[in-house]
Design a protein around this motif. Structure first.
Motif, PDB file in Angstrom:
ATOM      1  N   GLN A 218       0.801  -1.222   0.000  1.00  0.00           N
ATOM      2  CA  GLN A 218       0.000   0.000   0.000  1.00  0.00           C
ATOM      3  C   GLN A 218       0.830   1.266   0.000  1.00  0.00           C
ATOM      4  N   CYS A 219       2.054   1.225   0.491  1.00  0.00           N
ATOM      5  CA  CYS A 219       2.811   2.469   0.657  1.00  0.00           C
ATOM      6  C   CYS A 219       4.304   2.155   0.744  1.00  0.00           C
ATOM      7  N   ILE A 220       5.108   2.989   0.076  1.00  0.00           N
ATOM      8  CA  ILE A 220       6.558   2.839   0.237  1.00  0.00           C
ATOM      9  C   ILE A 220       7.145   4.004   1.038  1.00  0.00           C
ATOM     10  N   GLY A 221       6.268   4.850   1.579  1.00  0.00           N
ATOM     11  CA  GLY A 221       6.767   6.007   2.319  1.00  0.00           C
ATOM     12  C   GLY A 221       7.532   6.940   1.396  1.00  0.00           C
ATOM     13  N   CYS A 222       6.847   7.386   0.310  1.00  0.00           N
ATOM     14  CA  CYS A 222       7.553   8.160  -0.719  1.00  0.00           C
ATOM     15  C   CYS A 222       7.899   9.579  -0.278  1.00  0.00           C
TER      16      CYS A 222
ATOM     17  N   ASN B  63       5.936  12.205  -0.102  1.00  0.00           N
ATOM     18  CA  ASN B  63       5.107  13.272  -0.669  1.00  0.00           C
ATOM     19  C   ASN B  63       3.788  12.650  -1.120  1.00  0.00           C
ATOM     20  N   CYS B  64       2.874  12.477  -0.165  1.00  0.00           N
ATOM     21  CA  CYS B  64       1.676  11.667  -0.407  1.00  0.00           C
ATOM     22  C   CYS B  64       0.685  12.360  -1.337  1.00  0.00           C
ATOM     23  N   ILE B  65       0.189  11.622  -2.316  1.00  0.00           N
ATOM     24  CA  ILE B  65      -0.742  12.191  -3.302  1.00  0.00           C
ATOM     25  C   ILE B  65      -2.133  11.549  -3.214  1.00  0.00           C
ATOM     26  N   LEU B  66      -2.401  10.858  -2.114  1.00  0.00           N
ATOM     27  CA  LEU B  66      -3.676  10.146  -1.991  1.00  0.00           C
ATOM     28  C   LEU B  66      -4.880  11.079  -2.085  1.00  0.00           C
TER      29      LEU B  66
ATOM     30  N   CYS C 190      -3.133   4.364  -3.769  1.00  0.00           N
ATOM     31  CA  CYS C 190      -1.767   4.809  -4.072  1.00  0.00           C
ATOM     32  C   CYS C 190      -1.263   4.229  -5.401  1.00  0.00           C
TER      33      CYS C 190
ATOM     34  N   VAL D 238       1.653   4.817  -6.657  1.00  0.00           N
ATOM     35  CA  VAL D 238       3.093   4.536  -6.541  1.00  0.00           C
ATOM     36  C   VAL D 238       3.304   3.050  -6.250  1.00  0.00           C
ATOM     37  N   THR D 239       2.486   2.501  -5.365  1.00  0.00           N
ATOM     38  CA  THR D 239       2.651   1.092  -4.989  1.00  0.00           C
ATOM     39  C   THR D 239       1.702   0.169  -5.737  1.00  0.00           C
TER      40      THR D 239
HETATM   41  S1  SF4 Z   1       1.705   8.419  -2.372  1.00  0.00           S
HETATM   42 FE1  SF4 Z   1       1.686   6.243  -1.893  1.00  0.00          FE
HETATM   43  S2  SF4 Z   1       3.816   5.750  -1.393  1.00  0.00           S
HETATM   44 FE2  SF4 Z   1       3.610   7.971  -1.254  1.00  0.00          FE
HETATM   45  S3  SF4 Z   1       3.149   8.344   0.933  1.00  0.00           S
HETATM   46 FE3  SF4 Z   1       1.179   8.251  -0.182  1.00  0.00          FE
HETATM   47  S4  SF4 Z   1       0.536   6.094   0.055  1.00  0.00           S
HETATM   48 FE4  SF4 Z   1       2.742   6.169   0.538  1.00  0.00          FE
END
Ligand code: SF4
Ligand code: SF4
Length: 236
Positions: A144-148, A150-153, A160, A162-163
């Protein structure tokens, strides 16, 4: 949750082979939820290792191994006393002094956190895979998340790309989507093809009356915010 999977028993045995006694410390946090490192799994691991000839002297379970205590709180304690402080006894804590190493049934963060407060070697029982959730219908865990950084949710309906998009596209879907499914997932995880993230994003935004979000061209992701090693200052 941090998703982990138990390492092959042979690999664990190999890493423990140079130590005469070992203590097993499970984690009561995410890995317990995902049934890889809680009380039951720690006891099961002990049974398997003993059967394989490993001298398991003690078993315990910490709360979240990613947060145990401050280093200064245990500065004057022996390793055995430190383990008693941060873990609940399941068996044999009176024999902790006989342990030459600890096998941690936590994620990589928990293992490093325990290693930070102990002088003896702390070895991982799990492979840490990703941050994700259980997808019950398919009986598999989903990243669900890679801790990018800069969240765009906010613009993607809480999904997400990105993942969950195999190409981490910022503007999708790509031309390869078929019947709502991701073209890449079929070959990458053939037993578990997954829906195209961008079709899911579209459906969610449509339900929310926000499809206009998809008409805006998003710039490429700035991955400099995900460069290692990162830290966060308290108070920011
Ligand atoms: S955009 Fe995706 S990878 Fe980045 S912080 Fe948000 S949930 Fe995590
Ligand atoms: S099919 Fe969808 S999820 Fe798969 S790579 Fe293309 S846009 Fe991404």
């Amino acid at each position: 949750m941090i998703i982990t999977r138990q390492k092959p028993l042979e690999e664990i045995k190999e890493t423990l082979s140079r130590y005469k006694g070992v203590a097993l410390i499970g984690c009561g946090g995410c890995v317990a939820f995902y049934q890889t490192g809680g009380t039951k799994q720690t006891k099961e691991m002990a049974a398997k290792l003993r059967e394989a000839g490993v001298n398991v002297v003690a078993l315990g379970v910490s709360n979240r191994q990613c947060y145990l205590c401050e280093e200064k709180e245990v500065a004057n304690l022996s390793d055995a006393e430190r383990i008693r402080k941060v873990a609940r006894e399941l068996e044999g804590f009176s024999k902790l002094e006989e342990a030459e190493a600890v096998l941690s049934l936590a994620c990589g963060v928990g293992v490093q956190n325990l290693a930070n407060i102990l002088d003896m070697p702390v070895l991982p029982a799990q492979n840490t895979l990703f941050m994700g959730r259980r997808r019950v219908e398919g009986d598999f865990d989903l990243e669900q998340c890679i801790g990018c950084g800069n969240c765009i949710l906010a613009f993607t309906g809480g999904i997400c790309p990105v993942t969950r998009c195999a190409k981490s596209l910022m503007n999708g879907p790509c031309g390869g989507v078929f019947n709502g499914m991701c073209e890449v997932s079929k070959s990458r995880v053939s037993e578990h093809p997954v829906p195209c993230a961008w079709i899911e994003i579209y459906n969610k935004l449509k339900k929310q009356g926000r499809v206009d979000e998809m008409r805006k061209i998003r710039p490429p992701k700035d991955f400099t915010k995900a460069a290692h090693m990162r830290k966060v200052a308290w108070g920011l």
